[in-house]
Design a protein around this motif. Sequence first.
Motif, mmCIF file in Angstrom:
data_model
loop_
_atom_site.group_PDB
_atom_site.id
_atom_site.type_symbol
_atom_site.label_atom_id
_atom_site.label_comp_id
_atom_site.label_asym_id
_atom_site.label_seq_id
_atom_site.Cartn_x
_atom_site.Cartn_y
_atom_site.Cartn_z
ATOM 1 N N VAL A 161 0.584 12.188 2.173
ATOM 2 C CA VAL A 161 1.720 12.766 1.445
ATOM 3 C C VAL A 161 2.803 13.195 2.422
ATOM 4 C CG1 VAL A 161 2.475 14.642 -0.058
ATOM 5 C CG2 VAL A 161 0.302 13.475 -0.503
ATOM 6 N N HIS A 162 2.404 13.823 3.522
ATOM 7 C CA HIS A 162 3.389 14.290 4.491
ATOM 8 C C HIS A 162 4.064 13.123 5.210
ATOM 9 C CE1 HIS A 162 2.927 18.636 4.204
ATOM 10 N NE2 HIS A 162 1.617 18.449 4.069
ATOM 11 N N ARG A 163 3.371 11.990 5.310
ATOM 12 C CA ARG A 163 4.016 10.803 5.888
ATOM 13 C C ARG A 163 5.084 10.261 4.957
ATOM 14 N NH1 ARG A 163 -0.910 9.044 7.723
ATOM 15 N NH2 ARG A 163 -1.186 7.654 5.921
ATOM 16 N N ARG A 164 4.777 10.263 3.665
ATOM 17 C CA ARG A 164 5.737 9.737 2.690
ATOM 18 C C ARG A 164 6.890 10.716 2.462
ATOM 19 N NH1 ARG A 164 3.250 6.115 4.010
ATOM 20 N NH2 ARG A 164 1.647 4.957 2.868
ATOM 21 N N PHE A 165 6.558 12.006 2.441
ATOM 22 C CA PHE A 165 7.571 13.030 2.144
ATOM 23 C C PHE A 165 7.428 14.151 3.169
ATOM 24 C CE2 PHE A 165 6.337 10.988 -1.852
ATOM 25 C CZ PHE A 165 7.566 10.447 -2.223
ATOM 26 N N ALA A 166 8.383 14.213 4.063
ATOM 27 C CA ALA A 166 8.289 15.162 5.175
ATOM 28 C C ALA A 166 8.407 16.611 4.710
ATOM 29 C CB ALA A 166 9.370 14.862 6.206
ATOM 30 N N SER A 167 8.967 16.812 3.543
ATOM 31 C CA SER A 167 9.153 18.178 3.044
ATOM 32 C C SER A 167 9.107 18.185 1.519
ATOM 33 C CB SER A 167 10.505 18.734 3.503
ATOM 34 O OG SER A 167 11.566 18.006 2.892
ATOM 35 N N ARG A 168 9.018 19.370 0.974
ATOM 36 C CA ARG A 168 9.052 19.520 -0.479
ATOM 37 C C ARG A 168 10.399 19.043 -1.027
ATOM 38 N NH1 ARG A 168 6.608 22.675 -4.350
ATOM 39 N NH2 ARG A 168 7.956 23.382 -6.039
ATOM 40 N N ILE A 184 1.761 9.526 -5.639
ATOM 41 C CA ILE A 184 2.220 10.867 -5.275
ATOM 42 C C ILE A 184 3.246 11.376 -6.289
ATOM 43 C CG2 ILE A 184 3.502 12.201 -3.559
ATOM 44 C CD1 ILE A 184 2.268 10.219 -1.450
ATOM 45 N N LEU A 185 4.205 10.526 -6.640
ATOM 46 C CA LEU A 185 5.237 10.943 -7.581
ATOM 47 C C LEU A 185 4.658 11.233 -8.958
ATOM 48 C CD1 LEU A 185 8.135 8.523 -6.585
ATOM 49 C CD2 LEU A 185 7.918 10.956 -6.059
ATOM 50 N N GLU A 186 3.699 10.416 -9.378
ATOM 51 C CA GLU A 186 3.053 10.652 -10.672
ATOM 52 C C GLU A 186 2.294 11.969 -10.663
ATOM 53 O OE1 GLU A 186 -0.112 8.480 -13.745
ATOM 54 O OE2 GLU A 186 0.476 7.489 -11.874
ATOM 55 N N ASP A 213 0.835 -1.209 0.000
ATOM 56 C CA ASP A 213 0.000 0.000 0.000
ATOM 57 C C ASP A 213 0.868 1.257 0.000
ATOM 58 O OD1 ASP A 213 -2.282 -1.510 -0.003
ATOM 59 O OD2 ASP A 213 -2.665 -1.316 2.154
ATOM 60 N N ALA A 214 1.941 1.229 0.764
ATOM 61 C CA ALA A 214 2.831 2.381 0.835
ATOM 62 C C ALA A 214 3.500 2.628 -0.509
ATOM 63 C CB ALA A 214 3.883 2.164 1.919
ATOM 64 N N ILE A 261 -0.578 18.721 -4.570
ATOM 65 C CA ILE A 261 -0.159 17.429 -5.107
ATOM 66 C C ILE A 261 -0.970 16.305 -4.481
ATOM 67 C CG2 ILE A 261 1.787 15.802 -5.171
ATOM 68 C CD1 ILE A 261 3.615 18.338 -5.358
ATOM 69 N N ALA A 262 -1.246 16.412 -3.195
ATOM 70 C CA ALA A 262 -2.074 15.406 -2.523
ATOM 71 C C ALA A 262 -3.457 15.347 -3.159
ATOM 72 C CB ALA A 262 -2.184 15.737 -1.039
ATOM 73 N N ASP A 263 -4.036 16.503 -3.426
ATOM 74 C CA ASP A 263 -5.350 16.533 -4.060
ATOM 75 C C ASP A 263 -5.310 15.864 -5.432
ATOM 76 O OD1 ASP A 263 -6.333 17.876 -1.881
ATOM 77 O OD2 ASP A 263 -6.210 19.875 -2.803
ATOM 78 N N ALA A 264 -4.269 16.138 -6.209
ATOM 79 C CA ALA A 264 -4.149 15.547 -7.551
ATOM 80 C C ALA A 264 -3.962 14.042 -7.473
ATOM 81 C CB ALA A 264 -2.982 16.184 -8.294
ATOM 82 N N ALA A 265 -3.308 13.578 -6.410
ATOM 83 C CA ALA A 265 -3.086 12.144 -6.241
ATOM 84 C C ALA A 265 -4.300 11.435 -5.674
ATOM 85 C CB ALA A 265 -1.890 11.907 -5.325
ATOM 86 N N GLY A 266 -5.279 12.212 -5.207
ATOM 87 C CA GLY A 266 -6.467 11.616 -4.599
ATOM 88 C C GLY A 266 -6.174 11.002 -3.246
ATOM 89 N N LEU A 267 -5.224 11.580 -2.535
ATOM 90 C CA LEU A 267 -4.825 11.056 -1.231
ATOM 91 C C LEU A 267 -4.974 12.138 -0.168
ATOM 92 C CD1 LEU A 267 -1.543 9.249 -2.334
ATOM 93 C CD2 LEU A 267 -3.692 8.133 -1.682
#
Length: 205
Positions: A51-58, A21-23, A13-14, A40-46
Amino acid sequence: MGGNSPSRRIRADAERSTARILEAAETVLAEDANASLERIADAAGLARATVHRRFASRTALLDALAGQLSERYLLGLSEARVKTAPPVIALHRLTEIVFDLKLSHRFAVQLTSALTPAVLDGLDLLFARLRDAGAITVADPAWCRRVYLALLHEVHDLPADSPALASSASSATGDETEAKISLLVRTALGALGGSRDATALALNG
């Protein structure tokens, strides 16, 4: 432990959410390089928290995009057989691959960090082989690589009606991308000291 264990499912799942997210980031940032992680989270539907769990920063997200593209550059070097194929043919094939990547990774290709030492070494090896084969005369592979990359960006951005493309043999077929690839290879080889006859023979032989 079975293949459907909870830990395996969580990891799967991760991985799926990270890929989404990357896409999404590639698409959103190509349109707006300053887009927020929330967009980006909105575009990924998440959820934004995901998103912040996967990527702590930009910065972490940009590093991941660069890393992903670097892996694809390395795969491209392998597919082009820069170590073993006739070097001009390898250059042509690598240019095809990079043009494809510029279309599918319109934002990430701007990240110079994607050009890792391993990628640069692969390019330098190709230009050293081109020199050894007599296709070019410039002795410094690193300089050859810089010239090629600069030309690549310039040729890629040419408009379809550019007179420079009209001079390419591929323009007769109406294939704009192939015309750009042909123009780039011929121009790079010529700029690096390759004779016109040798370049034409290598490309058409």
